[in-house]
Design an enzyme around this catalytic site. Sequence first.
Site, mmCIF file in Angstrom:
data_model
loop_
_atom_site.group_PDB
_atom_site.id
_atom_site.type_symbol
_atom_site.label_atom_id
_atom_site.label_comp_id
_atom_site.label_asym_id
_atom_site.label_seq_id
_atom_site.Cartn_x
_atom_site.Cartn_y
_atom_site.Cartn_z
ATOM 1 N N ARG A 32 35.392 53.525 41.201
ATOM 2 C CA ARG A 32 34.313 53.239 40.250
ATOM 3 C C ARG A 32 33.371 54.434 40.066
ATOM 4 N NH1 ARG A 32 33.471 47.533 39.386
ATOM 5 N NH2 ARG A 32 35.585 46.762 39.162
ATOM 6 N N ARG A 36 28.287 52.163 35.852
ATOM 7 C CA ARG A 36 26.880 51.910 35.471
ATOM 8 C C ARG A 36 25.837 52.690 36.249
ATOM 9 N NH1 ARG A 36 27.715 45.614 35.785
ATOM 10 N NH2 ARG A 36 28.876 46.510 37.498
ATOM 11 N N ARG A 45 27.879 53.384 26.491
ATOM 12 C CA ARG A 45 28.301 51.993 26.370
ATOM 13 C C ARG A 45 27.410 51.179 25.430
ATOM 14 N NH1 ARG A 45 30.201 48.572 29.753
ATOM 15 N NH2 ARG A 45 29.764 47.355 27.934
ATOM 16 N N ASP A 81 40.420 48.895 32.936
ATOM 17 C CA ASP A 81 40.218 47.793 33.873
ATOM 18 C C ASP A 81 41.559 47.165 34.215
ATOM 19 O OD1 ASP A 81 37.718 46.296 35.039
ATOM 20 O OD2 ASP A 81 39.251 44.785 34.687
ATOM 21 N N TYR A 158 43.059 36.121 39.400
ATOM 22 C CA TYR A 158 42.118 36.018 38.275
ATOM 23 C C TYR A 158 42.634 35.085 37.192
ATOM 24 C CZ TYR A 158 38.918 39.761 39.705
ATOM 25 O OH TYR A 158 37.977 40.509 40.359
HETATM 26 O O1 CP3 Z 1 35.758 54.638 37.644
HETATM 27 C C1 CP3 Z 1 36.731 53.900 37.892
HETATM 28 O O2 CP3 Z 1 37.012 53.481 39.023
HETATM 29 C C2 CP3 Z 1 37.699 53.588 36.780
HETATM 30 C C3 CP3 Z 1 37.483 52.384 36.089
HETATM 31 C C4 CP3 Z 1 37.690 51.026 36.719
HETATM 32 C C5 CP3 Z 1 36.967 49.893 36.268
HETATM 33 N N1 CP3 Z 1 37.503 48.796 36.864
HETATM 34 C C6 CP3 Z 1 35.869 49.923 35.307
HETATM 35 C C7 CP3 Z 1 34.897 48.804 35.283
HETATM 36 C C8 CP3 Z 1 38.625 50.591 37.666
HETATM 37 C C9 CP3 Z 1 39.597 51.389 38.507
HETATM 38 C C10 CP3 Z 1 38.496 49.170 37.737
HETATM 39 C C11 CP3 Z 1 39.357 48.325 38.582
HETATM 40 C C12 CP3 Z 1 39.010 46.910 38.786
HETATM 41 N N2 CP3 Z 1 38.515 46.008 37.870
HETATM 42 C C13 CP3 Z 1 39.238 46.207 39.988
HETATM 43 C C14 CP3 Z 1 39.879 46.797 41.234
HETATM 44 C C15 CP3 Z 1 38.931 47.595 42.037
HETATM 45 C C16 CP3 Z 1 37.896 46.771 42.739
HETATM 46 O O3 CP3 Z 1 36.731 46.946 42.386
HETATM 47 O O4 CP3 Z 1 38.260 46.000 43.639
HETATM 48 C C17 CP3 Z 1 38.807 44.887 39.795
HETATM 49 C C18 CP3 Z 1 38.830 43.773 40.840
HETATM 50 C C19 CP3 Z 1 38.363 44.769 38.453
HETATM 51 C C20 CP3 Z 1 37.863 43.555 37.762
HETATM 52 C C21 CP3 Z 1 36.477 43.754 37.322
HETATM 53 N N3 CP3 Z 1 36.081 44.552 36.280
HETATM 54 C C22 CP3 Z 1 35.313 43.149 37.867
HETATM 55 C C23 CP3 Z 1 35.293 42.183 39.053
HETATM 56 C C24 CP3 Z 1 34.236 43.609 37.119
HETATM 57 C C25 CP3 Z 1 32.820 43.147 37.215
HETATM 58 C C26 CP3 Z 1 32.128 43.709 38.379
HETATM 59 C C27 CP3 Z 1 31.019 44.570 37.917
HETATM 60 O O5 CP3 Z 1 30.830 45.614 38.549
HETATM 61 O O6 CP3 Z 1 30.344 44.187 36.950
HETATM 62 C C28 CP3 Z 1 34.728 44.536 36.163
HETATM 63 C C29 CP3 Z 1 33.933 45.283 35.183
HETATM 64 C C30 CP3 Z 1 34.025 46.755 35.222
HETATM 65 N N4 CP3 Z 1 35.173 47.468 35.327
HETATM 66 C C31 CP3 Z 1 32.937 47.652 35.088
HETATM 67 C C32 CP3 Z 1 33.478 48.943 35.127
HETATM 68 C C33 CP3 Z 1 32.742 50.246 34.972
HETATM 69 C C34 CP3 Z 1 31.472 47.258 34.916
HETATM 70 C C35 CP3 Z 1 31.215 46.578 33.618
HETATM 71 C C36 CP3 Z 1 30.405 47.382 32.618
HETATM 72 O O7 CP3 Z 1 30.228 48.595 32.749
HETATM 73 O O8 CP3 Z 1 29.955 46.742 31.655
#
Ligand code: CP3
Length: 353
Positions: A32, A36, A45, A81, A158
């Site tokens: 990540r 944000r 965004r 994602d 999920y």
């Molecule tokens: O920088 C990076 O790592 C690359 C981008 C990336 C995102 N999601 C962007 C994202 C990667 C590799 C993921 C993987 C992901 N997504 C996982 C596996 C890794 C982990 O964290 O265990 C999972 C379980 C998800 C599912 C997911 N996506 C969730 C549970 C959430 C919400 C949690 C949160 O932080 O709000 C997301 C949203 C998400 N994916 C965001 C980002 C930057 C935040 C939302 C936003 O910016 O509006």
Amino acid sequence: MRLQSDSAPVNDTLLRAARGRVVSHTPVWMMRQAGRYLPEYRKLREGTTFFETCRNPDLVAEISIQPLERFPLDAVIVFSDILVVPQAMGMEVLMVKGRGPVFPDPLRTTEDLGRLLAPDVEETLGYVFEGLRRTRTGLNGRVPLIGFAGAPWTLMAYMIEGGGSKSFDKARAWLYAQPAAADRLLAAITEVLVEYLDHQVRAGAQFLQVFDSWAGMLGPRAFERFALPHLRVIASELGRRHPDIPLAVFARGAHHALEGLSKAGYDVISIDWTLDPALARQRVGPDITIQGNLDPAVLYGSPKSIREAVGVMLQGFGGERHIANLGHGMLPDHDPEHAAVFVEAVHELSRQA
Ligand code: CP3
């Protein structure tokens, strides 16, 4: 067509460490790392939804590279994602502020499997591949580009639960109430993932990571029965098609899975912060690179305490076959300056060692 696959990146430390070659410093990136906590991410965004952003290849390239403009990272991970795969299989997924992912219409009964599509990956996920191509072009060889996908069990969790959950009871119930349907669902997801990751490599990904974020919800037997076989298929298929591309797996919370994973065909095993690095090394043996595992909460501490924690972590890993990372992702209220301290401390302290 393979894009730029012949031109080795200038900084190939990550790829060398994944293969167990000699490196001048421990390579580092952060799960990540695009997200944000970066004001420039929040700015880009503005006015678009999360999945609209994922579908815009120019934004994908810009966001993926943003952290590299700030920190001397050894890799960039493409911005996307794991849930774009359930979307490609025909499920609606929304990202709801403050709640995370929401599936308005999750899989409830085995009949719902009939709703799932066997997608043409190029057609439904072509935007991810275009994002990878543009990111690779924008990187211009500075560091390797990481592609990724969710693991079959985590995606199934999920798709049935309909969103995040403390214990994924509904998804775990399927494993015991209708194991044959669970097997079919997992196999269908795996088939899509193999094509998806294959296309990511052809679009320019140089390292692949499979995120089994909810592996820790399964006990040892359920992990071996429902998660590991599909992770093995992914590793063997990708290994056969792209023998030069290192494969990493992150089975968060699955302490019991280390030995099994070390024989599943992955070059790199990513561990969370609840595992001791030296013990993890003993359990996976000498032929696997371990990635991790600083507690992301350490980044809330002072720069001095971050450096100390990095020193302890590096010592625990012993300098061999290690890729430094956090034990899970960056959090929205992390201070980017503290991420810089983490990255620089890994480089400095591993060069001294
Ligand atoms: O920088 C990076 O790592 C690359 C981008 C990336 C995102 N999601 C962007 C994202 C990667 C590799 C993921 C993987 C992901 N997504 C996982 C596996 C890794 C982990 O964290 O265990 C999972 C379980 C998800 C599912 C997911 N996506 C969730 C549970 C959430 C919400 C949690 C949160 O932080 O709000 C997301 C949203 C998400 N994916 C965001 C980002 C930057 C935040 C939302 C936003 O910016 O509006």
